[in-house]
Design a protein around this motif. Sequence first.
Motif, short mmCIF file in Angstrom:
data_model
loop_
_atom_site.label_atom_id
_atom_site.label_comp_id
_atom_site.label_asym_id
_atom_site.label_seq_id
_atom_site.Cartn_x
_atom_site.Cartn_y
_atom_site.Cartn_z
N ALA A 152 3.32 -6.38 4.74
CA ALA A 152 3.97 -5.66 3.64
C ALA A 152 2.98 -4.75 2.93
O ALA A 152 3.28 -3.59 2.63
CB ALA A 152 4.59 -6.66 2.66
N SER A 153 1.79 -5.28 2.64
CA SER A 153 0.78 -4.46 1.95
C SER A 153 0.28 -3.34 2.85
O SER A 153 0.01 -2.23 2.37
CB SER A 153 -0.38 -5.35 1.50
N SER A 154 0.17 -3.62 4.15
CA SER A 154 -0.28 -2.59 5.09
C SER A 154 0.73 -1.44 5.14
O SER A 154 0.35 -0.26 5.18
CB SER A 154 -0.47 -3.18 6.49
N THR A 155 2.01 -1.78 5.14
CA THR A 155 3.05 -0.75 5.15
C THR A 155 2.97 0.11 3.90
O THR A 155 3.08 1.34 3.94
CB THR A 155 4.43 -1.39 5.27
N GLU A 156 2.78 -0.55 2.76
CA GLU A 156 2.67 0.19 1.51
C GLU A 156 1.44 1.08 1.51
O GLU A 156 1.49 2.25 1.06
CB GLU A 156 2.61 -0.79 0.33
N LEU A 157 0.33 0.59 2.02
CA LEU A 157 -0.89 1.38 2.09
C LEU A 157 -0.69 2.59 2.98
O LEU A 157 -1.14 3.69 2.66
CB LEU A 157 -2.04 0.52 2.62
N GLU A 158 0.00 2.40 4.10
CA GLU A 158 0.20 3.52 5.02
C GLU A 158 1.03 4.62 4.37
O GLU A 158 0.79 5.81 4.60
CB GLU A 158 0.88 3.03 6.30
N ARG A 159 1.99 4.26 3.54
CA ARG A 159 2.77 5.27 2.83
C ARG A 159 1.87 6.07 1.89
O ARG A 159 2.00 7.30 1.78
CB ARG A 159 3.88 4.60 2.04
N VAL A 160 0.97 5.39 1.20
CA VAL A 160 0.05 6.08 0.30
C VAL A 160 -0.86 7.01 1.09
O VAL A 160 -1.09 8.16 0.70
CB VAL A 160 -0.77 5.06 -0.50
N VAL A 161 -1.36 6.52 2.20
CA VAL A 161 -2.26 7.33 3.03
C VAL A 161 -1.55 8.58 3.53
O VAL A 161 -2.10 9.69 3.50
CB VAL A 161 -2.80 6.49 4.22
N GLU A 162 -0.31 8.43 3.99
CA GLU A 162 0.43 9.59 4.49
C GLU A 162 0.75 10.58 3.37
O GLU A 162 0.75 11.79 3.59
CB GLU A 162 1.71 9.13 5.19
N SER A 163 0.99 10.08 2.17
CA SER A 163 1.17 10.98 1.03
C SER A 163 -0.12 11.74 0.72
O SER A 163 -0.11 12.93 0.44
CB SER A 163 1.62 10.19 -0.21
N TYR A 164 -1.23 11.03 0.80
CA TYR A 164 -2.53 11.64 0.59
C TYR A 164 -2.78 12.71 1.67
O TYR A 164 -3.24 13.82 1.37
CB TYR A 164 -3.61 10.57 0.65
N ASN A 165 -2.47 12.39 2.92
CA ASN A 165 -2.64 13.35 4.01
C ASN A 165 -1.80 14.60 3.78
O ASN A 165 -2.24 15.72 4.06
CB ASN A 165 -2.26 12.70 5.34
N LYS A 166 -0.58 14.42 3.30
CA LYS A 166 0.29 15.56 3.04
C LYS A 166 -0.31 16.47 1.98
O LYS A 166 -0.31 17.70 2.12
CB LYS A 166 1.67 15.07 2.60
N LEU A 167 -0.84 15.88 0.92
CA LEU A 167 -1.48 16.68 -0.12
C LEU A 167 -2.68 17.46 0.43
O LEU A 167 -2.88 18.63 0.10
CB LEU A 167 -1.92 15.79 -1.28
N PHE A 222 8.85 8.70 15.89
CA PHE A 222 8.76 8.56 14.43
C PHE A 222 9.57 7.35 13.98
O PHE A 222 10.65 7.08 14.52
CB PHE A 222 9.30 9.82 13.75
N TYR A 223 9.04 6.67 12.98
CA TYR A 223 9.67 5.43 12.53
C TYR A 223 10.31 5.60 11.16
O TYR A 223 10.00 6.55 10.42
CB TYR A 223 8.63 4.31 12.56
N SER A 224 11.21 4.69 10.84
CA SER A 224 12.04 4.79 9.64
C SER A 224 11.21 5.04 8.40
O SER A 224 10.17 4.41 8.19
CB SER A 224 12.85 3.52 9.46
N GLY A 225 11.69 5.98 7.58
CA GLY A 225 10.97 6.36 6.38
C GLY A 225 9.89 7.39 6.65
O GLY A 225 9.25 7.87 5.71
N LEU A 226 9.69 7.74 7.92
CA LEU A 226 8.66 8.70 8.33
C LEU A 226 7.30 8.32 7.77
O LEU A 226 6.49 9.19 7.42
CB LEU A 226 9.04 10.12 7.90
N ASN A 239 9.48 -0.14 20.38
CA ASN A 239 10.49 -0.69 19.48
C ASN A 239 9.90 -1.70 18.50
O ASN A 239 10.61 -2.59 18.03
CB ASN A 239 11.61 -1.33 20.29
N MET A 240 8.64 -1.55 18.14
CA MET A 240 8.01 -2.54 17.25
C MET A 240 8.56 -2.47 15.83
O MET A 240 8.37 -3.38 15.03
CB MET A 240 6.48 -2.38 17.25
N MET A 241 9.24 -1.36 15.48
CA MET A 241 9.88 -1.23 14.17
C MET A 241 11.02 -0.24 14.31
O MET A 241 11.12 0.46 15.33
CB MET A 241 8.86 -0.78 13.11
N PRO A 242 11.94 -0.18 13.33
CA PRO A 242 13.08 0.75 13.44
C PRO A 242 12.62 2.20 13.61
O PRO A 242 11.69 2.66 12.96
CB PRO A 242 13.82 0.56 12.11
N ILE A 243 13.29 2.90 14.53
CA ILE A 243 12.90 4.26 14.88
C ILE A 243 13.76 5.27 14.14
O ILE A 243 14.97 5.15 14.07
CB ILE A 243 13.01 4.47 16.40
#
Length: 315
Positions: A32-47, A272-276, A304-308
């Motif tokens: 759960a924490s890894s997923t949350e961290l990855e979202r932050v990282v991808e937001s950082y990458n976008k910026l 690409f996986y759910s939530g991109l 198929n390790m997570m929703p696509i």
Amino acid sequence: MALAGMSAALLAPTAVAHAEPSPADLTRRIEASSTELERVVESYNKLREEIKTNEAAVARLQARIGPLEQQAKQSQADVAELASTAYKSGSLRTADALLGSEGATALLDRLGTLDQLTRQRQERISGYTADQRRLLDEKARLDTTLTKQAAQARQLSTAKKQIEQDLTRLYEMRRQAYGAATERPEPKAAAAEAKNVPAVAGDAGAAVRYAFGALGKPYVWASDGPNGYDCSGLTSAAWRAAGRSLPHNTRMQWSAVAHIGRSDLRPGDLVFYSGLGHVALYVGDGQVIDAPSAGRNVLKRGMNMMPIQGYGRVR
């Protein structure tokens, strides 16, 4: 702050604990924490991608503003010289012109010519000044955007640090449960998989071979190699090796590729996986290569390790 709060909530106990968490519970909390961290990282990458784009635009504008400033100065100098010449060569003989035959007509002609030339020069100055003002206004807007994005990047970095602190605590509990906090890099993983690299022609083949070569390297946030990767960093690096440019961000990659169906998947396509929040490189036979999450290594696994969310082909 909101992301940090969400991260803290992942660790907040809902009841008084009377026993050590089970390995299964630890694993769920880490994921759960890894997923949350990855979202932050991808937001950082976008910026970071947006900031790079804006910085390049600012540089282009500045390069155009310089010549416009010089043109405006030259036009102003032309008008000043025109006025000076008219004064020296024309104004002092105004009386003579008026006293002579057809003096008034000649003077009006001369003044009309002077007025026309002056208007032309002034029009040029006005045009240059308007262009310069437009470019300066645009640069000011871009500078404001860069300042805002830098502040956002700092905020995301702060949130990322908070989540990493959470992960550190969770990894310590996992170390106590399993004897290892994170996966060790596996430098021989790529060599072990060498015999399984599919024969794919063209640019897609180059991207696939690069991904196989990254197997066993650690997940490193906001990195696109060569010593570590996050998810979009790996896919962008793989296609960069093929001579194609992809932004280092999952959502931007989703916007950049041609969307295809599952039945159309070919090695080199992106999954690409759910939530991109995650992306992987398809390598055939229902398998992808991806940089999974913090603490893990680049690996090949079932797609198929997570929703696509969908599938994309690099154009």
